[in-house]
Scaffold this motif. Structure first.
Motif, short mmCIF file in Angstrom:
data_model
loop_
_atom_site.label_atom_id
_atom_site.label_comp_id
_atom_site.label_asym_id
_atom_site.label_seq_id
_atom_site.Cartn_x
_atom_site.Cartn_y
_atom_site.Cartn_z
N ASP A 37 -29.23 20.62 -1.39
CA ASP A 37 -28.63 19.83 -2.47
C ASP A 37 -28.26 18.44 -1.97
O ASP A 37 -28.48 17.45 -2.66
CB ASP A 37 -27.39 20.54 -3.02
CG ASP A 37 -27.74 21.83 -3.76
OD1 ASP A 37 -28.89 21.92 -4.25
OD2 ASP A 37 -26.89 22.73 -3.83
N GLU B 293 -31.34 16.47 -1.63
CA GLU B 293 -31.85 16.08 -2.94
C GLU B 293 -31.04 14.90 -3.49
O GLU B 293 -31.60 13.96 -4.05
CB GLU B 293 -31.79 17.27 -3.89
CG GLU B 293 -32.39 16.99 -5.25
CD GLU B 293 -32.35 18.19 -6.17
OE1 GLU B 293 -32.99 18.11 -7.23
OE2 GLU B 293 -31.67 19.18 -5.86
N LYS B 294 -29.71 14.94 -3.31
CA LYS B 294 -28.86 13.84 -3.77
C LYS B 294 -29.24 12.54 -3.05
O LYS B 294 -29.33 11.48 -3.68
CB LYS B 294 -27.39 14.16 -3.52
CG LYS B 294 -26.81 15.20 -4.46
CD LYS B 294 -25.37 15.52 -4.11
CE LYS B 294 -24.85 16.68 -4.93
NZ LYS B 294 -23.49 17.07 -4.51
N SER C 121 -32.06 11.82 -1.73
CA SER C 121 -33.39 11.41 -2.22
C SER C 121 -33.28 10.72 -3.57
O SER C 121 -33.92 9.69 -3.81
CB SER C 121 -34.29 12.64 -2.32
OG SER C 121 -35.54 12.28 -2.82
N LYS C 122 -32.44 11.27 -4.46
CA LYS C 122 -32.26 10.65 -5.78
C LYS C 122 -31.62 9.28 -5.64
O LYS C 122 -31.98 8.33 -6.34
CB LYS C 122 -31.40 11.55 -6.66
CG LYS C 122 -32.14 12.76 -7.18
CD LYS C 122 -31.27 13.61 -8.07
CE LYS C 122 -32.04 14.84 -8.57
NZ LYS C 122 -31.21 15.71 -9.39
N GLN C 123 -30.66 9.15 -4.72
CA GLN C 123 -30.00 7.88 -4.50
C GLN C 123 -31.01 6.83 -4.02
O GLN C 123 -31.03 5.70 -4.50
CB GLN C 123 -28.87 8.02 -3.48
CG GLN C 123 -28.11 6.75 -3.22
CD GLN C 123 -27.03 6.93 -2.17
OE1 GLN C 123 -26.84 8.02 -1.64
NE2 GLN C 123 -26.33 5.86 -1.87
N HIS C 124 -31.86 7.21 -3.09
CA HIS C 124 -32.90 6.30 -2.59
C HIS C 124 -33.85 5.90 -3.72
O HIS C 124 -34.27 4.74 -3.82
CB HIS C 124 -33.67 6.92 -1.43
CG HIS C 124 -32.89 7.05 -0.17
ND1 HIS C 124 -32.38 5.97 0.50
CD2 HIS C 124 -32.53 8.14 0.53
CE1 HIS C 124 -31.73 6.38 1.57
NE2 HIS C 124 -31.80 7.69 1.62
N GLU C 125 -34.17 6.86 -4.57
CA GLU C 125 -35.08 6.59 -5.68
C GLU C 125 -34.44 5.60 -6.66
O GLU C 125 -35.09 4.68 -7.15
CB GLU C 125 -35.44 7.89 -6.40
CG GLU C 125 -36.44 7.74 -7.51
CD GLU C 125 -37.82 7.30 -7.05
OE1 GLU C 125 -38.57 6.76 -7.88
OE2 GLU C 125 -38.15 7.48 -5.86
N GLU C 126 -33.14 5.79 -6.94
CA GLU C 126 -32.43 4.88 -7.84
C GLU C 126 -32.38 3.47 -7.25
O GLU C 126 -32.57 2.48 -7.96
CB GLU C 126 -31.02 5.40 -8.12
CG GLU C 126 -30.99 6.63 -9.00
CD GLU C 126 -29.60 7.25 -9.10
OE1 GLU C 126 -28.64 6.71 -8.50
OE2 GLU C 126 -29.49 8.29 -9.77
N GLU C 127 -32.13 3.38 -5.95
CA GLU C 127 -32.10 2.08 -5.28
C GLU C 127 -33.46 1.39 -5.37
O GLU C 127 -33.56 0.19 -5.63
CB GLU C 127 -31.67 2.23 -3.83
CG GLU C 127 -30.22 2.60 -3.64
CD GLU C 127 -29.87 2.89 -2.19
OE1 GLU C 127 -30.75 2.74 -1.30
OE2 GLU C 127 -28.71 3.28 -1.95
N LYS D 280 -35.77 1.90 -7.67
CA LYS D 280 -36.00 1.48 -9.05
C LYS D 280 -35.20 0.22 -9.38
O LYS D 280 -35.70 -0.67 -10.09
CB LYS D 280 -35.64 2.61 -10.02
CG LYS D 280 -36.66 3.74 -10.02
CD LYS D 280 -36.27 4.82 -11.00
CE LYS D 280 -37.29 5.95 -11.00
NZ LYS D 280 -36.91 7.03 -11.93
#
Length: 169
Positions: free
Chosen positions: A111, A114-115, A117-123, A125
């Motif tokens: 988890d 995954e968090k 990874s999502k943070q990196h993806e948001e950055e 974007k």
């Protein structure tokens, strides 16, 4: 795809089954007797040797032995470090930091990963959106300048300005 190997019904063949058809290079020697009394046994041995000769084995190197050797080296190195620590010569702060880092990594759950990874993806974007806004602003500025130059009816300045903008971008 497993290849069928015709094993003879004998105890010796069953014992050697893994060597004959497994992951091993095997050399087979057939012992024969020149005596007439052992003719049938010699013939049977020759037939078996002929069948065994047709067996094709693709042996591959066993990687476990290399891993075992590496692990043994690591154990020896760790024993040496323990001996240094016991004598009080070693600086343990470096090792303690490594241990803490490894423990943090081991405690990190999927988890958490995954968090992150999502943070990196948001950055990523957000950076893409910012780059897109910058491109749009540059295009708007270019259009605004061209429009101003056209309003002034100065074709020469318009051409020079376009050249400067194209060289700059």
């Amino acid at each position: 795809k497993k290849v069928f190997i015709p094993y003879r019904d004998s105890k010796l063949t069953r014992v050697l089954q893994e060597s004959l058809g497994g992951n091993a290079l095997t050399t087979m020697m057939a012992a024969m007797s020149p005596s007439k009394t052992n003719y049938e046994e010699t013939l049977s041995t020759l037939n078996y040797a002929k069948r065994a000769k047709t067996i094709k084995v693709n042996a591959t190197k066993n990687e476990e032995s290399e891993q075992i050797a590496k692990l043994q080296e690591e154990v020896e190195a760790l024993k040496a470090k323990l001996m240094e620590q016991a004598s009080g010569v070693a600086d343990t702060s470096k090792y303690e930091a490594q241990i803490e880092e490894m423990e943090r990594f081991m405690k990190q759950t999927w988890d958490d990963k995954e968090k992150a990874s999502k943070q990196h993806e948001e950055e990523r974007k957000a950076l893409e959106a910012e780059a897109k806004r910058n491109r749009e602003q540059a295009l708007e500025e270019k259009s605004r300048r061209i429009k101003l130059l056209e309003e002034k009816n100065d074709i020469e300045l318009s051409i020079q300005d376009l050249r400067v903008q194209n060289d700059g971008s």
